[in-house]
Scaffold this motif. Structure first.
Motif, PDB file in Angstrom:
ATOM      1  N   MET A 118      10.592  16.305  -9.956  1.00 56.46           N
ATOM      2  CA  MET A 118      10.858  16.652 -11.347  1.00 56.46           C
ATOM      3  C   MET A 118      12.308  17.100 -11.547  1.00 56.46           C
ATOM      4  SD  MET A 118       8.143  16.005 -13.073  1.00 56.46           S
ATOM      5  CE  MET A 118       8.421  16.827 -14.646  1.00 56.46           C
ATOM      6  N   THR A 119      12.965  17.580 -10.492  1.00 56.78           N
ATOM      7  CA  THR A 119      14.335  18.089 -10.626  1.00 56.78           C
ATOM      8  C   THR A 119      15.339  17.165  -9.943  1.00 56.78           C
ATOM      9  OG1 THR A 119      14.404  19.411  -8.602  1.00 56.78           O
ATOM     10  CG2 THR A 119      13.408  20.434 -10.551  1.00 56.78           C
ATOM     11  N   ALA A 120      16.571  17.201 -10.448  1.00 56.21           N
ATOM     12  CA  ALA A 120      17.635  16.396  -9.854  1.00 56.21           C
ATOM     13  C   ALA A 120      17.958  16.874  -8.439  1.00 56.21           C
ATOM     14  CB  ALA A 120      18.878  16.459 -10.731  1.00 56.21           C
ATOM     15  N   THR A 121      17.879  18.189  -8.200  1.00 49.12           N
ATOM     16  CA  THR A 121      18.171  18.699  -6.852  1.00 49.12           C
ATOM     17  C   THR A 121      17.097  18.260  -5.864  1.00 49.12           C
ATOM     18  OG1 THR A 121      17.087  20.786  -7.471  1.00 49.12           O
ATOM     19  CG2 THR A 121      19.483  20.698  -7.633  1.00 49.12           C
ATOM     20  N   GLY A 122      15.851  18.147  -6.323  1.00 47.00           N
ATOM     21  CA  GLY A 122      14.797  17.640  -5.448  1.00 47.00           C
ATOM     22  C   GLY A 122      15.075  16.224  -5.008  1.00 47.00           C
ATOM     23  N   ARG A 123      15.485  15.383  -5.951  1.00 49.73           N
ATOM     24  CA  ARG A 123      15.773  13.982  -5.625  1.00 49.73           C
ATOM     25  C   ARG A 123      16.986  13.868  -4.704  1.00 49.73           C
ATOM     26  NH1 ARG A 123      14.694   9.123  -9.736  1.00 49.73           N
ATOM     27  NH2 ARG A 123      15.264   7.366  -8.384  1.00 49.73           N
ATOM     28  N   PRO A 126       0.837  -1.212   0.000  1.00 43.52           N
ATOM     29  CA  PRO A 126       0.000   0.000   0.000  1.00 43.52           C
ATOM     30  C   PRO A 126       0.869   1.259   0.000  1.00 43.52           C
ATOM     31  CG  PRO A 126      -0.818  -1.598   1.589  1.00 43.52           C
ATOM     32  CD  PRO A 126       0.499  -2.117   1.113  1.00 43.52           C
ATOM     33  N   THR A 127       0.516   2.205  -0.857  1.00 39.28           N
ATOM     34  CA  THR A 127       1.399   3.348  -1.119  1.00 39.28           C
ATOM     35  C   THR A 127       0.665   4.678  -0.981  1.00 39.28           C
ATOM     36  OG1 THR A 127       2.773   2.047  -2.624  1.00 39.28           O
ATOM     37  CG2 THR A 127       2.863   4.445  -2.864  1.00 39.28           C
ATOM     38  N   ILE A 128       1.302   5.606  -0.251  1.00 35.13           N
ATOM     39  CA  ILE A 128       0.894   7.010  -0.244  1.00 35.13           C
ATOM     40  C   ILE A 128       1.916   7.760  -1.083  1.00 35.13           C
ATOM     41  CG2 ILE A 128       0.549   9.074   1.161  1.00 35.13           C
ATOM     42  CD1 ILE A 128      -0.186   7.215   3.493  1.00 35.13           C
ATOM     43  N   TRP A 129       1.426   8.490  -2.057  1.00 33.02           N
ATOM     44  CA  TRP A 129       2.309   9.165  -3.014  1.00 33.02           C
ATOM     45  C   TRP A 129       2.359  10.659  -2.701  1.00 33.02           C
ATOM     46  CZ3 TRP A 129      -0.075  10.333  -8.400  1.00 33.02           C
ATOM     47  CH2 TRP A 129       0.776  11.167  -9.133  1.00 33.02           C
ATOM     48  N   VAL A 130       3.594  11.167  -2.501  1.00 31.07           N
ATOM     49  CA  VAL A 130       3.836  12.592  -2.256  1.00 31.07           C
ATOM     50  C   VAL A 130       4.686  13.123  -3.403  1.00 31.07           C
ATOM     51  CG1 VAL A 130       4.844  14.300  -0.701  1.00 31.07           C
ATOM     52  CG2 VAL A 130       3.740  12.254   0.251  1.00 31.07           C
ATOM     53  N   HIS A 131       4.199  14.176  -4.063  1.00 33.63           N
ATOM     54  CA  HIS A 131       4.956  14.769  -5.167  1.00 33.63           C
ATOM     55  C   HIS A 131       5.510  16.124  -4.756  1.00 33.63           C
ATOM     56  CE1 HIS A 131       6.400  15.770  -9.070  1.00 33.63           C
ATOM     57  NE2 HIS A 131       5.554  16.768  -9.241  1.00 33.63           N
ATOM     58  N   ALA A 132       6.839  16.218  -4.731  1.00 36.54           N
ATOM     59  CA  ALA A 132       7.544  17.455  -4.376  1.00 36.54           C
ATOM     60  C   ALA A 132       8.513  17.765  -5.509  1.00 36.54           C
ATOM     61  CB  ALA A 132       8.287  17.284  -3.053  1.00 36.54           C
ATOM     62  N   VAL A 133       8.222  18.776  -6.289  1.00 33.56           N
ATOM     63  CA  VAL A 133       8.944  19.019  -7.539  1.00 33.56           C
ATOM     64  C   VAL A 133      10.445  19.146  -7.339  1.00 33.56           C
ATOM     65  CG1 VAL A 133       9.228  20.599  -9.474  1.00 33.56           C
ATOM     66  CG2 VAL A 133       6.976  20.126  -8.596  1.00 33.56           C
ATOM     67  N   SER A 134      10.860  20.091  -6.505  1.00 38.08           N
ATOM     68  CA  SER A 134      12.272  20.435  -6.397  1.00 38.08           C
ATOM     69  C   SER A 134      12.713  20.427  -4.938  1.00 38.08           C
ATOM     70  CB  SER A 134      12.511  21.805  -7.038  1.00 38.08           C
ATOM     71  OG  SER A 134      13.892  22.040  -7.194  1.00 38.08           O
ATOM     72  N   GLY A 168      13.115  22.831  -2.649  1.00 37.61           N
ATOM     73  CA  GLY A 168      12.330  23.588  -1.681  1.00 37.61           C
ATOM     74  C   GLY A 168      11.079  22.851  -1.260  1.00 37.61           C
ATOM     75  N   GLU A 169      10.343  22.290  -2.209  1.00 37.03           N
ATOM     76  CA  GLU A 169       9.127  21.539  -1.890  1.00 37.03           C
ATOM     77  C   GLU A 169       9.456  20.269  -1.108  1.00 37.03           C
ATOM     78  OE1 GLU A 169       9.931  22.651  -4.845  1.00 37.03           O
ATOM     79  OE2 GLU A 169       8.307  23.902  -5.625  1.00 37.03           O
ATOM     80  N   THR A 170      10.614  19.650  -1.418  1.00 37.59           N
ATOM     81  CA  THR A 170      11.014  18.434  -0.710  1.00 37.59           C
ATOM     82  C   THR A 170      11.309  18.733   0.748  1.00 37.59           C
ATOM     83  OG1 THR A 170      11.928  17.551  -2.771  1.00 37.59           O
ATOM     84  CG2 THR A 170      12.628  16.500  -0.732  1.00 37.59           C
ATOM     85  N   ARG A 171      12.013  19.842   0.999  1.00 41.47           N
ATOM     86  CA  ARG A 171      12.271  20.221   2.389  1.00 41.47           C
ATOM     87  C   ARG A 171      10.970  20.555   3.107  1.00 41.47           C
ATOM     88  NH1 ARG A 171      17.195  22.376   0.136  1.00 41.47           N
ATOM     89  NH2 ARG A 171      16.150  24.308  -0.461  1.00 41.47           N
ATOM     90  N   ALA A 172      10.062  21.223   2.414  1.00 39.48           N
ATOM     91  CA  ALA A 172       8.771  21.558   3.029  1.00 39.48           C
ATOM     92  C   ALA A 172       7.985  20.311   3.368  1.00 39.48           C
ATOM     93  CB  ALA A 172       7.960  22.451   2.084  1.00 39.48           C
TER      94      ALA A 172
END
Length: 425
Positions: free
Chosen positions: A84-89, A48-56, A58-62
């Motif tokens: 979506m961005t390498a820095t986000g990952r 079972p999966t909860i999916w969170v999408h954080a583009v870059s 800043g959103e990942t830290r948030a």
């Protein structure tokens, strides 16, 4: 309209892939996991999966406090964190290194129907949580078709973005109305989201106030500060294209008028611009050091002939804030909407910001009203105000204390967001 949108995406795909390869010259992460951006993923355990999408980044830290709250609340489920961005990952790798296999990272495919369908079939998420500003028409339509609830949390929408979305109303409105739950950062954000077509958005605050500064960054900041000796330190954080030239020109003009020899730290927002800023420093004949040339643990004293430290590192923003006396938050000298000043406040630093802060208007105005921040109308004004504050230690201390109190007073958004998400968990 969505069909036309999909056709445009299809025709643009070769250019999007070329752009990935091009950006990968400076950021190798863009040349990795290319298949994921097309909807192809390696085999993984089914759970079972909860999916969170954080583009870059800043959103990942948030998203960090929310993801940790979800992991605690749903121990039987996996968190899928997409970017979506390498820095986000890369940011996610660092933030969640302690979590283990219960958190999986991936790139989200481009917003093309067959790619999104492959993604949804592979991971079978039970819930989609979008962070801040992400409204992708095909993604939301496919989630709706598969009865996957879509939520938008820590949501923000500037007046400029609202007007842009309204020009594409026939594409954006159906997507906005299909979102099941929206948790906005502020009342103005909620009003604009409602105007966009979202019914009854809630207001939960900004989850970035719930992010705890890593103790290691404080320690590194103290070590970096010791290497500067007694010099006063001005930080220009998250600067954007067009700002560094203004800042360096003002720095060259203002510093000779002073009796002190302040050190300037510049941290460009995007890593692909590190070398460009280094070239600007050389063109101004400014002697500088790059952060990447310094030892992480034991930093040797930096000579007084060094006028600028170029912060060419990722994931160390709290360190730079800890090492400075005053912080200017970039993206605000030019009309790009600014960046959030929460990290500076969390480290108890007086904050300066420019006039272009429409992406974070309410937080910025509240910080100014509380005495935590001061608005400047240009690069010359930035250094004039900075030097005025540095000459008045008591005022500088009061602003720092007000900044930290402002940070503490706005915590709690994660708990309020979890309450709104509870019925989907």
């Amino acid at each position: 309209m969505r069909l036309l949108y999909s056709l445009v995406w299809g025709f643009s795909l070769p250019f999007a892939l070329f752009r990935l390869w091009w950006r990968g010259r400076l950021e190798p992460g863009y040349r990795q996991h290319i298949g994921e951006r097309l909807g192809f993923y390696p085999a993984s355990a089914s759970m079972p999966t909860i999916w969170v999408h954080a583009v870059s980044a800043g959103e990942t830290r948030a998203a960090e406090p929310l993801i940790r709250a979800l992991l605690a609340r749903c121990p039987e489920r996996r968190i899928l964190l997409t970017h979506m961005t390498a820095t986000g990952r890369e940011t996610g790798d660092k933030l969640f290194a302690d979590v283990g296999p219960r958190l999986q990272q991936a790139f989200l495919p481009y917003d093309i129907n067959w790619m999104i369908l492959r993604f949804l079939r592979h991971f079978s998420p039970q819930l989609c949580i979008l962070i801040e500003t992400e409204v992708w028409p095909n993604l939301i339509a496919q989630c709706e078709a598969k009865s996957i609830p879509v939520t938008l949390v820590n949501a923000r929408l500037s007046e400029k973005s609202l007007r842009k979305a309204q020009r594409l109303a026939s594409l954006i409105l159906p997507a906005a109305r299909a979102i099941s739950c929206v948790a906005a950062q502020s009342n103005p954000d909620a009003l604009r989201l409602h105007e966009l077509g979202i019914e009854q958005p809630g207001v939960t605050g900004n989850m970035k106030f719930d992010v705890t500064p890593p103790p290691l960054m404080g320690e590194r900041g103290a070590a970096l500060r010791r290497s500067f000796g007694e010099r006063q330190v001005i930080l220009c954080a998250s600067t954007r294209d067009g700002e560094e030239e203004l800042i360096l020109q003002a720095f060259v003009e203002q510093v000779p008028l002073l009796q002190t020899n302040p050190l300037l730290i510049i941290t460009p927002r995007h890593p692909q611009r590190f070398d460009h800023v280094a070239s600007l420093l050389e063109s101004h004949s400014i002697k500088y050091l790059r952060r990447s040339s310094l030892n992480h643990e034991e930093i040797a004293p930096i000579g007084e002939d060094i006028r600028v430290v170029l912060g060419d590192s990722m994931g160390e923003m709290y360190m730079y804030y800890a090492a400075c006396d005053i912080a200017f938050v970039g993206g605000s000298l030019v009309p790009l909407g600014g960046h959030n000043l929460i990290e500076a406040c969390a480290m108890g630093k007086p904050v300066l910001t420019g006039t272009h802060t429409f992406n974070f208007s309410e937080i910025t105005e509240q910080a100014i009203a509380s005495g935590a921040a001061f608005r400047v109308d240009g690069a010359l004004s930035l250094f004039q105000q900075a030097h005025s504050l540095l000459a008045d230690k008591k005022q500088c201390q009061r602003m720092g204390e007000a900044a930290y109190n402002f940070f503490l007073q706005h915590q709690g958004a994660t708990a309020r967001t979890m309450q709104m998400l509870e019925k989907y968990l």
